[in-house]
Design an enzyme around this catalytic site. Sequence first.
Site, mmCIF file in Angstrom:
data_model
loop_
_atom_site.group_PDB
_atom_site.id
_atom_site.type_symbol
_atom_site.label_atom_id
_atom_site.label_comp_id
_atom_site.label_asym_id
_atom_site.label_seq_id
_atom_site.Cartn_x
_atom_site.Cartn_y
_atom_site.Cartn_z
ATOM 1 N N TYR A 153 0.838 -1.162 0.183
ATOM 2 C CA TYR A 153 0.125 -0.141 0.005
ATOM 3 C C TYR A 153 1.094 1.325 0.036
ATOM 4 O O TYR A 153 0.677 2.119 -0.907
ATOM 5 C CB TYR A 153 -0.943 0.087 1.212
ATOM 6 C CG TYR A 153 -1.953 1.068 0.994
ATOM 7 C CD1 TYR A 153 -3.183 1.003 0.690
ATOM 8 C CD2 TYR A 153 -1.332 2.214 2.149
ATOM 9 C CE1 TYR A 153 -4.056 2.244 0.588
ATOM 10 C CE2 TYR A 153 -2.416 3.500 2.470
ATOM 11 C CZ TYR A 153 -3.592 3.261 1.581
ATOM 12 O OH TYR A 153 -4.387 4.481 1.605
ATOM 13 N N LYS A 157 1.043 4.596 -2.551
ATOM 14 C CA LYS A 157 0.692 5.930 -2.342
ATOM 15 C C LYS A 157 1.868 6.856 -2.495
ATOM 16 O O LYS A 157 1.693 7.925 -2.795
ATOM 17 C CB LYS A 157 0.063 5.935 -0.703
ATOM 18 C CG LYS A 157 -1.465 5.133 -0.750
ATOM 19 C CD LYS A 157 -2.393 5.735 -1.624
ATOM 20 C CE LYS A 157 -3.581 5.372 -1.483
ATOM 21 N NZ LYS A 157 -4.712 6.060 -2.396
#
Length: 257
Positions: A153, A157
Amino acid sequence: MPVAVITGAAQGIGYAIALQLAKDGFDISVHGTRNNPRRFDPLQKEIEGLGKGFSITLGDISIESDVVALIDRTVKELGSVNVMIANAGYFKSAPILETSAEDVDTHHAINLRGAFLCFKLAAKQMISQNSGGVILCAGSVLGATALSAHGAYTCSKHAIEGLTKSAALEFGRYGIRVNNFSPGVIQTPMLKLASEQQGRMHGITSEGAMALYATKTLLGRIGTPEDVAGLVSWLCSEKASYVTGKSFGVDGGFLLT
């Protein structure tokens, strides 16, 4: 009437953004997965109750033809695309040593590829309209730092930071502003999932994990989707007409702890 497109708007932050922008005067177009088309019923009722237009497109945000269909339906049903909010996201917590290549691919397909396609295709439509526009993406505090067991993740990002700056450089000449909003710990289904996953890894309850998240903020509380929607409202307004290429944290001071 200006039109805002919001992906991942059936719940959480996307829902709050859609409702806020409708209150700000936008007609609303939303995008979501095909697995439950009735998920948008509550939002549609609220938006139409405000007297605003509402359009739904279902599909896979990581497939270019599906994003083309989103833009095309929005223009056909509502007339234009003035704001694009690439909000759809995916999260799965796991240590890097336990993260599969498929998990990495899924994070990047939704969080990065999906955002890239939204940026590209919304910008093409805005350029054809010759009226400028606003493109925003959901980043994260993990686009500026890292946490254990959030590797896939976090990578996706971090990439959003580069996408935002690159798009701002290329689209500014057309009067299109590009920024990202970077939530911290916000009370959403994604945070609930993260708390459950973190709780299992550390042998505590999901409630205990949630409380731990709250202690990581200077304000000592979990944020709300409306906290994020307030920032997005400003970024979409003329009050932010000289703001582009930036990342804005909505994290209660998380990055300072």
